[in-house]
Write a protein that holds these residues in place. Structure first.
Motif, PDB file in Angstrom:
ATOM      1  N   UNK A  14     -13.931  14.058 -11.897  1.00  0.00           N
ATOM      2  CA  UNK A  14     -13.663  12.797 -12.564  1.00  0.00           C
ATOM      3  C   UNK A  14     -12.181  12.474 -12.448  1.00  0.00           C
ATOM      4  N   UNK A  15     -11.880  11.272 -12.054  1.00  0.00           N
ATOM      5  CA  UNK A  15     -10.491  10.847 -11.880  1.00  0.00           C
ATOM      6  C   UNK A  15      -9.754  10.862 -13.211  1.00  0.00           C
ATOM      7  N   UNK A  16      -8.546  11.389 -13.194  1.00  0.00           N
ATOM      8  CA  UNK A  16      -7.703  11.358 -14.378  1.00  0.00           C
ATOM      9  C   UNK A  16      -7.911  12.512 -15.342  1.00  0.00           C
ATOM     10  N   UNK A  17      -8.970  13.301 -15.179  1.00  0.00           N
ATOM     11  CA  UNK A  17      -9.228  14.416 -16.090  1.00  0.00           C
ATOM     12  C   UNK A  17      -8.535  15.659 -15.541  1.00  0.00           C
ATOM     13  N   UNK A  18      -7.700  16.288 -16.365  1.00  0.00           N
ATOM     14  CA  UNK A  18      -6.956  17.467 -15.935  1.00  0.00           C
ATOM     15  C   UNK A  18      -7.585  18.755 -16.455  1.00  0.00           C
ATOM     16  N   UNK A  19      -8.743  18.638 -17.066  1.00  0.00           N
ATOM     17  CA  UNK A  19      -9.442  19.787 -17.630  1.00  0.00           C
ATOM     18  C   UNK A  19     -10.789  19.930 -16.937  1.00  0.00           C
ATOM     19  N   UNK A  20     -11.379  21.123 -17.002  1.00  0.00           N
ATOM     20  CA  UNK A  20     -12.687  21.295 -16.374  1.00  0.00           C
ATOM     21  C   UNK A  20     -13.723  20.347 -16.988  1.00  0.00           C
ATOM     22  N   UNK A  21     -14.541  19.767 -16.127  1.00  0.00           N
ATOM     23  CA  UNK A  21     -15.613  18.858 -16.553  1.00  0.00           C
ATOM     24  C   UNK A  21     -16.935  19.538 -16.240  1.00  0.00           C
ATOM     25  N   UNK A  22     -17.848  19.526 -17.209  1.00  0.00           N
ATOM     26  CA  UNK A  22     -19.150  20.154 -17.004  1.00  0.00           C
ATOM     27  C   UNK A  22     -19.865  19.512 -15.819  1.00  0.00           C
ATOM     28  N   UNK A  23     -20.718  20.270 -15.147  1.00  0.00           N
ATOM     29  CA  UNK A  23     -21.398  19.744 -13.962  1.00  0.00           C
ATOM     30  C   UNK A  23     -22.195  18.468 -14.213  1.00  0.00           C
ATOM     31  N   UNK A  24     -22.682  18.278 -15.434  1.00  0.00           N
ATOM     32  CA  UNK A  24     -23.449  17.071 -15.745  1.00  0.00           C
ATOM     33  C   UNK A  24     -22.563  15.891 -16.138  1.00  0.00           C
ATOM     34  N   UNK A  25     -21.232  16.101 -16.196  1.00  0.00           N
ATOM     35  CA  UNK A  25     -20.303  15.021 -16.515  1.00  0.00           C
ATOM     36  C   UNK A  25     -20.321  14.573 -17.958  1.00  0.00           C
ATOM     37  N   UNK A  26     -20.847  15.393 -18.845  1.00  0.00           N
ATOM     38  CA  UNK A  26     -20.931  15.005 -20.261  1.00  0.00           C
ATOM     39  C   UNK A  26     -19.721  15.432 -21.080  1.00  0.00           C
ATOM     40  N   UNK A  27     -19.073  16.512 -20.676  1.00  0.00           N
ATOM     41  CA  UNK A  27     -17.974  17.072 -21.470  1.00  0.00           C
ATOM     42  C   UNK A  27     -16.821  17.510 -20.573  1.00  0.00           C
ATOM     43  N   UNK A  28     -15.645  17.613 -21.191  1.00  0.00           N
ATOM     44  CA  UNK A  28     -14.536  18.330 -20.579  1.00  0.00           C
ATOM     45  C   UNK A  28     -14.165  19.437 -21.552  1.00  0.00           C
ATOM     46  N   UNK A  29     -13.447  20.440 -21.072  1.00  0.00           N
ATOM     47  CA  UNK A  29     -13.145  21.612 -21.885  1.00  0.00           C
ATOM     48  C   UNK A  29     -11.639  21.727 -22.079  1.00  0.00           C
ATOM     49  N   UNK A  30     -11.239  21.860 -23.344  1.00  0.00           N
ATOM     50  CA  UNK A  30      -9.841  22.102 -23.700  1.00  0.00           C
ATOM     51  C   UNK A  30      -9.812  23.282 -24.660  1.00  0.00           C
ATOM     52  N   UNK A  31      -9.042  24.307 -24.292  1.00  0.00           N
ATOM     53  CA  UNK A  31      -8.901  25.506 -25.121  1.00  0.00           C
ATOM     54  C   UNK A  31     -10.259  26.060 -25.533  1.00  0.00           C
ATOM     55  N   UNK A  32     -11.203  26.064 -24.588  1.00  0.00           N
ATOM     56  CA  UNK A  32     -12.513  26.651 -24.832  1.00  0.00           C
ATOM     57  C   UNK A  32     -13.472  25.810 -25.644  1.00  0.00           C
ATOM     58  N   UNK A  33     -13.100  24.560 -25.906  1.00  0.00           N
ATOM     59  CA  UNK A  33     -13.954  23.686 -26.717  1.00  0.00           C
ATOM     60  C   UNK A  33     -14.412  22.494 -25.881  1.00  0.00           C
ATOM     61  N   UNK A  34     -15.686  22.126 -26.055  1.00  0.00           N
ATOM     62  CA  UNK A  34     -16.248  20.975 -25.357  1.00  0.00           C
ATOM     63  C   UNK A  34     -15.899  19.683 -26.085  1.00  0.00           C
ATOM     64  N   UNK A  35     -15.528  18.673 -25.308  1.00  0.00           N
ATOM     65  CA  UNK A  35     -15.238  17.343 -25.836  1.00  0.00           C
ATOM     66  C   UNK A  35     -16.033  16.335 -25.027  1.00  0.00           C
ATOM     67  N   UNK A  36     -16.795  15.491 -25.707  1.00  0.00           N
ATOM     68  CA  UNK A  36     -17.655  14.544 -25.006  1.00  0.00           C
ATOM     69  C   UNK A  36     -16.854  13.482 -24.277  1.00  0.00           C
ATOM     70  N   UNK A  37     -17.254  13.241 -23.039  1.00  0.00           N
ATOM     71  CA  UNK A  37     -16.644  12.185 -22.233  1.00  0.00           C
ATOM     72  C   UNK A  37     -17.258  10.832 -22.579  1.00  0.00           C
ATOM     73  N   UNK A  38     -16.584   9.792 -22.167  1.00  0.00           N
ATOM     74  CA  UNK A  38     -17.091   8.425 -22.351  1.00  0.00           C
ATOM     75  C   UNK A  38     -18.355   8.222 -21.525  1.00  0.00           C
ATOM     76  N   UNK A  39     -19.144   7.273 -21.950  1.00  0.00           N
ATOM     77  CA  UNK A  39     -20.352   6.888 -21.233  1.00  0.00           C
ATOM     78  C   UNK A  39     -19.955   6.305 -19.872  1.00  0.00           C
ATOM     79  N   UNK A  40     -20.399   6.916 -18.779  1.00  0.00           N
ATOM     80  CA  UNK A  40     -20.008   6.420 -17.464  1.00  0.00           C
ATOM     81  C   UNK A  40     -20.666   5.087 -17.098  1.00  0.00           C
ATOM     82  N   UNK A  41     -21.653   4.672 -17.867  1.00  0.00           N
ATOM     83  CA  UNK A  41     -22.359   3.420 -17.567  1.00  0.00           C
ATOM     84  C   UNK A  41     -21.733   2.183 -18.214  1.00  0.00           C
ATOM     85  N   UNK A  42     -20.637   2.382 -18.946  1.00  0.00           N
ATOM     86  CA  UNK A  42     -19.961   1.228 -19.545  1.00  0.00           C
ATOM     87  C   UNK A  42     -19.347   0.386 -18.430  1.00  0.00           C
ATOM     88  N   UNK A  43     -19.571  -0.908 -18.487  1.00  0.00           N
ATOM     89  CA  UNK A  43     -19.045  -1.848 -17.485  1.00  0.00           C
ATOM     90  C   UNK A  43     -17.523  -1.715 -17.442  1.00  0.00           C
TER      91      UNK A  43
END
Length: 110
Positions: free
Chosen positions: A1-30
């Motif tokens: 994912x462009x602009x993300x400097x942290x690992x992103x889960x293979x399904x594109x739902x979360x990124x990981x910071x300090x071992x914690x999952x954080x939900x990404x924005x909905x990719x279907x938003x216009x």
């Protein structure tokens, strides 16, 4: 994912910071709506910081409400944006989720 400097889960739902999952924005938003929502989020975050520095608790609380509203509109909070019935692991330790194996491997390779 462009602009993300942290690992992103293979399904594109979360990124990981300090071992914690954080939900990404909905990719279907216009795209135009996304730009508007991200601007609203950044404006609200700045307002919260400014109000906190000024000691204005009422303005700070209103700014935090606007942050929450923008994050919900982006899909980062509230109901999940995917429709396959998978649970939400937002703010969970990645090692306590089905992503644990992926993350362990990603850390070894990264």
């Amino acid at each position: 994912m462009a602009g993300i400097k942290h690992p992103v889960t293979p399904d594109g739902r979360y990124f990981v910071v300090k071992g914690k999952l954080w939900r990404l924005s909905n990719p279907d938003i216009e795209p135009r709506a996304r730009v508007r929502l991200v601007k609203a989020l950044m404006d609200a975050r700045r307002a919260a910081k400014d109000a906190k520095n000024a000691g204005d608790r009422d303005v700070e609380l209103e700014a935090h409400r606007r942050v929450d509203e923008a994050k919900r509109s982006l899909g980062e909070r509230g109901p999940v944006w995917w429709d396959d019935g998978a649970p939400d692991y937002n703010r969970h330790a990645v090692i306590n989720t089905p992503y644990a194996g992926w993350y362990a491997k990603a850390r070894r390779c990264g």
